[in-house]
Write a protein that holds these residues in place. Structure first.
Motif, PDB file in Angstrom:
ATOM      1  N   TYR A 157       0.865  -1.185   0.000  1.00  0.00           N
ATOM      2  CA  TYR A 157       0.000   0.000   0.000  1.00  0.00           C
ATOM      3  C   TYR A 157       0.895   1.226   0.000  1.00  0.00           C
ATOM      4  O   TYR A 157       1.566   1.526   0.991  1.00  0.00           O
ATOM      5  N   ASP A 182       1.469   4.954   0.301  1.00  0.00           N
ATOM      6  CA  ASP A 182       0.810   6.128   0.863  1.00  0.00           C
ATOM      7  C   ASP A 182       1.324   7.359   0.110  1.00  0.00           C
ATOM      8  O   ASP A 182       2.476   7.771   0.282  1.00  0.00           O
ATOM      9  N   GLN A 210       5.605   6.712   0.802  1.00  0.00           N
ATOM     10  CA  GLN A 210       6.283   5.415   0.962  1.00  0.00           C
ATOM     11  C   GLN A 210       5.251   4.310   1.143  1.00  0.00           C
ATOM     12  O   GLN A 210       4.071   4.573   1.315  1.00  0.00           O
ATOM     13  N   ALA A 252       3.258   1.942   3.151  1.00  0.00           N
ATOM     14  CA  ALA A 252       2.829   2.035   4.548  1.00  0.00           C
ATOM     15  C   ALA A 252       2.970   0.701   5.280  1.00  0.00           C
ATOM     16  O   ALA A 252       3.417   0.661   6.420  1.00  0.00           O
ATOM     17  N   ASN A 253       2.599  -0.369   4.614  1.00  0.00           N
ATOM     18  CA  ASN A 253       2.576  -1.692   5.280  1.00  0.00           C
ATOM     19  C   ASN A 253       3.889  -2.431   5.042  1.00  0.00           C
ATOM     20  O   ASN A 253       3.917  -3.511   4.470  1.00  0.00           O
ATOM     21  N   HIS A 254       4.984  -1.849   5.531  1.00  0.00           N
ATOM     22  CA  HIS A 254       6.294  -2.369   5.160  1.00  0.00           C
ATOM     23  C   HIS A 254       6.875  -3.343   6.177  1.00  0.00           C
ATOM     24  O   HIS A 254       8.023  -3.211   6.591  1.00  0.00           O
ATOM     25  N   GLU A 313       2.037  -6.806   8.177  1.00  0.00           N
ATOM     26  CA  GLU A 313       1.050  -6.038   7.419  1.00  0.00           C
ATOM     27  C   GLU A 313       1.101  -6.303   5.916  1.00  0.00           C
ATOM     28  O   GLU A 313       0.090  -6.175   5.237  1.00  0.00           O
ATOM     29  N   TYR A 314       2.275  -6.597   5.361  1.00  0.00           N
ATOM     30  CA  TYR A 314       2.352  -7.018   3.957  1.00  0.00           C
ATOM     31  C   TYR A 314       2.114  -8.522   3.977  1.00  0.00           C
ATOM     32  O   TYR A 314       2.972  -9.301   4.390  1.00  0.00           O
ATOM     33  N   HIS A 315       0.931  -8.909   3.563  1.00  0.00           N
ATOM     34  CA  HIS A 315       0.536 -10.304   3.747  1.00  0.00           C
ATOM     35  C   HIS A 315       1.044 -11.191   2.621  1.00  0.00           C
ATOM     36  O   HIS A 315       0.788 -10.927   1.457  1.00  0.00           O
TER      37      HIS A 315
END
Lengths: 330, 698
Positions: free
Chosen positions: B614, B616, B621, B623-625, B629-631
């Motif tokens: 994702y 932003d 950058q 966001a889910n880094h 969160e990065y599934h």
């Protein structure tokens, strides 16, 4: 990470004393959240007081029929405990739906309750976050919102509380036992976590130096069955988009008693009091469940990135209550 | 010489030999780059830009330097001046300019990794920040046509009159699809141990090609190629992120330069992997199909949009697979690119084919639906006799056989073409299909040396790479057959620039390229020294040219089938079964090959259901880094994945008859899952990932 001192506390009084004379000190339980924060710079304590050797690792029956869970009982032990599995299946299910086996082996009951939001901006010190740095702003308001609140949020913070366990405890009317510099006190779980308001930096009502020593679980009334249902983006190791903890007693097709808590939707485990009121005395049908869910969610204020959570919460609540009645859909 | 003039009878090739490096890996004794035992290492942590565009006006390192244990702090003020090699991504710390958030703007070297990281957090930077622009949209007015797209392919192609054919077609599909931004995330991040001694540089680097690193790093530091030594015997996954040097290896070499004689260890954090290791660009794909009522294509048009960075162009070849898949007299493909204030995109497993076959193969499913033709049958009907755009005959093409075999395995006859027709155990159930394709790339320039030892043993050396893919094993099998000896007599040496040059492990070309060199060297050995060479006899072989590439279109094909289950109330998606059937030439080792194909399909499943960086646009950058969160698909998300292949004998591709299998497994998976989701629910998901919210009614 910033250098810090480490002390192991030998008893509760010593642990509390160590913290109460040092504003930079924090308790270290399983470390599954805190150690991440040390690495990320989200937490920069000067002293870690290790409480994992304190004698708070027991699960015992209380004279009134309830159960006391010590603050350092590991999540995996709590989930597997026969007493918990038999009397509070909702709690065991919630625990097992959280994190991973390795994390559950480390994480403590008290630490689970006190874990902090997984909002990506809270965890990234290069971005604005009112919870981490009060007054710096909320990046989530225009950013990544999938895991954020639809109920009880504020213009300063739309973070959610990430715990599954706490949602189950909310439905069980758990009471948090706390020991602090000023002695002991008991806080009902519903009052333990806060809504963000204009002070999102405070997740709970706990004061510095106060230690969660136990959680007391009152007995569920006879006739109530309980269930935890978690909906997430993958089958394992993901935080709840929406979760439902529910306990239900249906007599002659009518809801005699019901308790509902929602996870993944608010800054705290969300006890759905309005839905409960709607349901008591109502027929135990999909229509009633749906009306109750809609009543609860009428207060929802989603943002663009999480609007789907409103129908998701509604549908999940209906499906969970239906499952507790033992019926199949349609 | 031609490398395909003589072939050898496979003996070891085709057998499921256990991984030769398996024992070392499961016992933890296989050393990866960061684990190299070096004396008194120092540790490096990168300082990254916190704005997406601007200039550094001040960088205060005083507090960082004051931390006990800090050895050096690097900034653009004191960094070694690099030679300009024309690659701005590698021009690390050469100016005050910031081109994307997360760009390296400094580095701290310290006696421990914790100290380096802490001190890096104390570096204070002020910027002259400029407004940034990171949003990829199809309606941007500054999209441009790159000179070429990745792989050296033409940017645009056109045949016939697409617009007229579309206007005249009985049935048309005109839809826009999108794939997300994805980040290569091997278990082992980018890591380097760098050490300077006597004016030479040694890099223990996690890379897909030691010689490639050497040839690109040496000129930066004005060194002769031979003055850079790169060692990389084991690599913990690459997926393209290690296929070309990125900024971190340059920073490591610079940092080591400040502490001469002392090795510097550097590993990216997981968060840093999201800005410094390349990624797969998001894509927008407009696909237009025109067909008769039986689904026979008259027109096929794909217009693809992707993004690149300000400092370096990478143009994903998203529309390229559509040039090969189906017959249509009128056709066109285009690529347009937006240059944005974003990190540098790069290769990620099957660049081009992987994202491109999502839109193209979902569009075929939409056409099947619109024509009322079975999706398998539709593809069979549009099978071309020759490569549609080049006109060349295929060296071998067995897509139809893959479709038929896959249909048989998944039980395709059970599929009801009407959406929402199957409801089982409280779930909507559906089946879907998509095709897979990957080119057989011919990479010249590798060489291998065979040296005869005592007792009929041979040492085979080539600077190739094993990313966990099975090179150690498969190349040994090829060498054994080429020398006509048992595998036990062959000792393979790879992953070091002391061995002969080898092309990068990319484009599914490793075994094809390196194996060709090994076969050539073995042949030379026999030609020069006979069946019983004296100890110390040496022969070198090369991967030369393959003239057959001028005469044939060379591709591997496959068909993927998915079964999906969707919860009717919550939209939760599960894929209980994936079936992939591939026609990819000769399979060197069925055991490691199955792992490769299943791995690719799993990654495709993960792309279908979960993965999405994702970005932003406000912060500038991802966001889910991190991995919470990065599934990426977990074990619980992966149920039955079945990969199999057809026996395919292709005499034209190379002496082994191999086509490459590293990437084709991820091609088409997401489309098969999306098509199954439509069959299950009637909801057509055109934008990945296929998450539960896409099935919810408000």
């Amino acid at each position: 990470m910033k250098p810090f001192d480490y002390r192991r506390a030998d008893d509760v009084a010593a642990a509390v004393a160590l913290l109460s004379r040092d504003r930079e000190a924090v308790f270290l339980g399983g470390g599954t959240n805190l150690v991440d924060h040390l690495r990320l710079g989200v937490a920069t304590p000067g002293l870690l007081v290790d409480i994992t050797r304190l004698p708070l690792d027991r699960i015992e029956e209380l004279p009134d029929g309830g159960v006391r869970v010590g603050g350092t009982v590991r999540n995996s032990d709590l989930a597997a405990d026969p007493l918990i599995r038999e009397r509070y299946p909702v709690l065991s299910q919630a625990l097992l739906s959280g994190a991973s086996g390795q994390l559950r082996n480390l994480a403590t009951t008290g630490g689970n309750l006190l874990q902090r939001t997984r909002c990506v901006y809270f965890q990234d010190v290069t971005t604005a976050c009112n919870k981490r740095v009060p007054g710096s702003g909320c990046s989530a308001l225009e950013g990544y919102q999938r895991y954020h609140a639809i109920l009880g949020a504020s213009p300063d913070c739309i973070a959610t509380h990430p715990s599954d366990m706490a949602v189950a405890m909310a439905v069980l009317d758990a009471v948090v036992q706390v020991t602090g510099p000023d002695g002991e006190r008991a806080v009902p779980l519903g009052d333990f976590h806060r809504l963000p308001g204009d002070e999102p930096q405070h997740d709970t009502v706990l004061r510095h130096g106060e230690l969660v020593t136990a959680m007391d679980l009152p007995a569920l009334p006879d006739g109530m069955t309980s269930l935890y249902r978690k909906v997430r983006d993958r089958a394992s190791y993901a935080f709840a988009l929406v979760s439902v903890a529910a306990a239900l007693d249906v007599r002659d097709g009518v809801v005699a008693d019901v308790r509902i808590a929602l996870g993944g939707v608010a800054h705290k485990p969300w006890r759905a009091a309005r839905a409960e009121r709607e349901l008591r005395g109502a027929p135990a049908t999909d229509d009633s469940f749906r009306r109750a869910a809609e009543a609860e969610l009428s207060a929802a204020q989603p943002v663009a990135g999480n609007a789907f959570k409103v129908p998701l919460a509604r549908n999940t609540l209906v499906a969970t209550l239906r499952e507790l009645t033992g019926r199949t859909p349609r | 010489m031609t490398t395909t003039d003589r072939r050898f009878p496979p003996r070891a090739v085709g057998t499921p030999l256990d991984r030769l490096d398996g024992h070392a890996k499961v016992t933890g004794t296989a050393r990866y780059a960061y684990e190299q035992p070096v004396d008194a290492p120092a540790y490096l942590h990168a300082v990254q830009a916190t704005v997406a565009r601007g200039r550094i006006t001040a960088i205060d390192t005083e507090a960082a330097e004051a931390v006990p244990g800090v050895l050096a702090v690097l900034t653009h003020h004191n960094a070694p001046r690099l030679a300009d090699t024309g690659d701005a991504e590698l021009a690390v710390l050469q100016s005050d300019a910031v081109a994307f958030r997360g760009q390296i703007i400094g580095g701290v070297v310290a006696t421990t990794s914790e100290t380096a990281r802490y001190a890096a957090s104390l570096v204070r930077t002020t910027y002259d920040e400029q407004p940034h622009d990171t949003g990829l949209r199809a309606d941007r007015d500054d999209l441009y046509a790159p000179e070429k797209v990745n792989g050296g392919y033409a940017t645009d192609t056109a045949q016939g009159d697409v617009e007229a054919a579309l206007a005249a077609a009985a049935v048309t599909v005109d839809r826009t699809y999108s794939t997300a931004m994805y980040h290569n995330n091997p278990m082992e991040p980018l890591t380097t141990v760098a050490c300077w001694a006597d004016g030479e540089l040694t890099l223990h680097d996690s890379t897909q090609g030691v010689h490639m690193v050497r040839s690109q790093v040496a000129p930066l530091f004005r060194l002769e190629t031979e003055q850079v030594h790169v060692v990389s015997p084991h690599v913990g996954g690459g997926f393209g992120s290690k296929g070309t040097p990125h900024a971190p290896v340059v920073l490591a070499a610079m940092a080591a330069h400040l502490v001469p004689g002392r090795p510097v260890k550097f590993a990216l954090t997981r968060q840093q992997m999201f800005s410094l290791a390349g990624y797969r660009t998001p894509t927008v794909q407009r696909v237009r199909l025109g067909a008769d009522r039986d689904g026979r294509l008259a027109a096929l048009s794909v217009d693809a949009i992707s993004q690149t960075s300000r400092i370096k162009e990478f143009a994903e070849q998203t529309a390229v697979p559509s040039r090969t898949m189906y017959a249509a007299p009128h056709r066109r493909t285009t690529h347009r690119v937006a240059r944005l204030d974003v990190p540098v995109p790069s290769w990620m497993r099957a660049p081009g084919e992987c994202p491109g076959m999502f839109g193209a193969e979902v569009a075929m499913d939409e056409l099947a639906d619109a024509c009322g033709v079975d999706p398998v049958e539709l593809r069979v009907r549009n099978e071309p006799e020759t490569d549609p755009e080049s006109g060349l005959p295929f060296s071998s093409r067995n897509l139809v056989a893959c479709l038929r075999e896959g249909a048989r395995r998944i039980g395709w006859e059970r599929r009801d073409p009407t959406p929402r027709a199957r409801y089982e155990e409280g779930r909507l159930v559906g089946l879907g299909v998509a095709a897979s394709v990957y080119p057989v790339l011919w990479m010249p320039g590798s060489s291998a040396t065979v040296r005869a030892g005592a007792d009929g043993r041979y040492t085979v050396s080539i600077g190739a790479a094993d990313l966990g893919t099975g090179t150690w094993t498969a190349l040994t099998q090829i060498a054994a057959d080429a020398l006509d000896v048992p595998v036990e007599r062959v000792e393979l040496r790879i992953g070091d620039t002391v061995f002969p040059p080898a092309s990068v492990a990319g484009g599914s070309s490793g075994i094809t390229a390196w194996g060709s060199a090994v076969v050539h060297a073995a042949r030379r050995m026999r030609e020069s020294f006979g069946e019983s060479p004296h100890e110390g006899a040496e022969a070198t072989g090369e991967t030369g040219d393959n003239p057959a590439t001028e005469r044939f279109a060379m591709y591997a094909f496959g068909a993927q089938f998915a079964e999906i289950r969707v919860h009717p109330e919550t939209g939760e998606v599960r894929v209980p079964r994936l079936v992939g059937v591939f026609a990819a030439g000769r399979i060197v080792n069925p055991k490691t090959a199955r792992s490769q194909l299943i791995g690719g399909m799993t990654m495709g499943l993960s792309m279908a259901l979960h993965e999405q960086s994702y970005f932003d646009d406000h912060v500038g950058q991802v966001a889910n880094h991190d991995f919470a969160e990065y599934h990426i698909a977990t074990n619980a998300d992966v149920d039955r994945i079945e990969a199999s292949w057809l026996d395919e004998d292709d005499p034209h591709v190379n002496p082994m008859g191999t086509k490459g299998i590293g990437e084709i497994g991820i091609v088409g998976t997401a489309a098969a899952v999306a098509n199954a989701a439509y069959n299950a629910t009637g909801v057509r998901v055109r934008d990945l990932p296929i998450t539960l919210d896409k099935f919810l009614d408000s």
